[in-house]
Scaffold this motif. Structure first.
Motif, short mmCIF file in Angstrom:
data_model
loop_
_atom_site.label_atom_id
_atom_site.label_comp_id
_atom_site.label_asym_id
_atom_site.label_seq_id
_atom_site.Cartn_x
_atom_site.Cartn_y
_atom_site.Cartn_z
N GLN A 164 59.40 48.65 64.49
CA GLN A 164 59.00 47.39 65.10
C GLN A 164 59.75 47.12 66.41
O GLN A 164 59.24 46.47 67.30
CB GLN A 164 59.34 46.28 64.09
N LYS A 165 60.94 47.65 66.53
CA LYS A 165 61.79 47.40 67.70
C LYS A 165 61.41 48.26 68.90
O LYS A 165 61.94 48.06 69.99
CB LYS A 165 63.25 47.67 67.33
N LEU A 166 60.51 49.22 68.71
CA LEU A 166 60.12 50.11 69.80
C LEU A 166 59.11 49.40 70.70
O LEU A 166 57.91 49.47 70.49
CB LEU A 166 59.52 51.41 69.25
N THR A 167 59.59 48.72 71.69
CA THR A 167 58.71 48.01 72.61
C THR A 167 57.94 49.02 73.44
O THR A 167 58.47 50.06 73.82
CB THR A 167 59.50 47.07 73.52
N ILE B 163 53.94 53.22 53.03
CA ILE B 163 53.31 52.18 53.85
C ILE B 163 52.46 51.30 52.95
O ILE B 163 51.26 51.49 52.80
CB ILE B 163 52.47 52.79 55.00
N ASP B 164 53.12 50.33 52.34
CA ASP B 164 52.44 49.41 51.42
C ASP B 164 52.15 48.10 52.16
O ASP B 164 52.27 48.02 53.38
CB ASP B 164 53.30 49.17 50.18
N ALA B 165 51.77 47.06 51.43
CA ALA B 165 51.41 45.79 52.05
C ALA B 165 52.57 45.21 52.86
O ALA B 165 52.38 44.70 53.96
CB ALA B 165 50.96 44.80 50.98
N ARG B 166 53.77 45.30 52.35
CA ARG B 166 54.94 44.77 53.07
C ARG B 166 55.17 45.51 54.38
O ARG B 166 55.45 44.91 55.41
CB ARG B 166 56.18 44.87 52.18
N ALA B 167 55.02 46.82 54.35
CA ALA B 167 55.17 47.61 55.57
C ALA B 167 54.08 47.25 56.58
O ALA B 167 54.35 47.15 57.78
CB ALA B 167 55.12 49.09 55.24
N CYS B 168 52.86 47.03 56.10
CA CYS B 168 51.76 46.64 56.99
C CYS B 168 52.04 45.29 57.64
O CYS B 168 51.69 45.07 58.80
CB CYS B 168 50.44 46.58 56.23
N GLN B 169 52.70 44.42 56.91
CA GLN B 169 53.06 43.12 57.46
C GLN B 169 54.01 43.29 58.65
O GLN B 169 53.91 42.59 59.65
CB GLN B 169 53.71 42.26 56.37
N LEU B 170 54.92 44.25 58.56
CA LEU B 170 55.83 44.52 59.66
C LEU B 170 55.11 45.22 60.83
O LEU B 170 55.36 44.92 61.99
CB LEU B 170 57.00 45.38 59.18
N LEU B 171 54.20 46.13 60.50
CA LEU B 171 53.48 46.88 61.53
C LEU B 171 52.61 45.98 62.39
O LEU B 171 52.42 46.23 63.58
CB LEU B 171 52.62 47.98 60.90
N LYS B 172 52.08 44.93 61.80
CA LYS B 172 51.19 44.04 62.57
C LYS B 172 51.93 43.34 63.71
O LYS B 172 51.31 42.85 64.63
CB LYS B 172 50.51 43.02 61.67
N GLY C 182 47.57 44.92 52.24
CA GLY C 182 48.04 45.51 53.49
C GLY C 182 47.02 45.35 54.60
O GLY C 182 47.37 45.06 55.75
N LEU C 183 45.75 45.51 54.27
CA LEU C 183 44.70 45.36 55.27
C LEU C 183 44.52 43.90 55.67
O LEU C 183 44.15 43.60 56.81
CB LEU C 183 43.39 45.95 54.75
N ARG C 184 44.83 42.99 54.78
CA ARG C 184 44.80 41.57 55.13
C ARG C 184 45.81 41.30 56.24
O ARG C 184 45.56 40.54 57.17
CB ARG C 184 45.11 40.70 53.90
N HIS C 185 46.97 41.97 56.18
CA HIS C 185 47.97 41.82 57.23
C HIS C 185 47.52 42.49 58.53
O HIS C 185 47.66 41.93 59.61
CB HIS C 185 49.31 42.41 56.81
N LEU C 186 46.96 43.70 58.41
CA LEU C 186 46.57 44.45 59.61
C LEU C 186 45.43 43.79 60.37
O LEU C 186 45.30 43.99 61.57
CB LEU C 186 46.19 45.89 59.23
N LYS C 187 44.61 43.01 59.68
CA LYS C 187 43.49 42.34 60.38
C LYS C 187 44.01 41.38 61.46
O LYS C 187 43.30 41.04 62.38
CB LYS C 187 42.59 41.60 59.41
N GLU C 188 45.27 40.98 61.32
CA GLU C 188 45.88 40.07 62.29
C GLU C 188 46.46 40.81 63.51
O GLU C 188 46.99 40.18 64.41
CB GLU C 188 46.97 39.26 61.60
#
Length: 101
Positions: free
Chosen positions: A6-9, A22-31, A51-57
């Motif tokens: 996440q820190k890689l700008t 890469i579960d739902a929590r990880a997807c939340q961070l990836l978004k 996880g996909l609910r998070h990625l949709k954002e």
């Protein structure tokens, strides 16, 4: 893991292999990765509908690949329809998408 990624700008493309956790929590961070336009998640990661609910954002995501056996499900696929800028989508086998997906 994802908290450090996440820190890689400036990151625009990210590919994560099979069995990477890469579960739902990880997807939340990836978004939260602002410039991310290309995301590949390998097989057997347990992304799931949540996880996909998070990625949709993740506004700006154009290219999404989700490998085999990630429990995408019908609702997960429905969440992906909300990604208006998405131009490329691949979903691997054994994801329970079904006819309604």
């Amino acid at each position: 893991g994802c908290r450090n990624i996440q820190k890689l700008t400036g990151l625009v493309s990210l590919s994560l292999g099979s069995h990477s956790g890469i579960d739902a929590r990880a997807c939340q961070l990836l978004k939260e990765i602002t410039g991310l336009t290309h995301l590949v998640i390998g097989d057997n990661n347990g992304v799931g509908e949540e996880g996909l609910r998070h990625l949709k954002e993740r506004a700006g995501l154009k290219h999404l690949v989700i490998g085999e056996d990630n429990d995408v499900g019908v609702d997960g696929l429905r969440y992906l329809t909300e990604l208006t800028g998405l131009t490329h989508l691949e979903i691997g086998m054994v994801n329970d998408v079904g006819a309604d997906g």
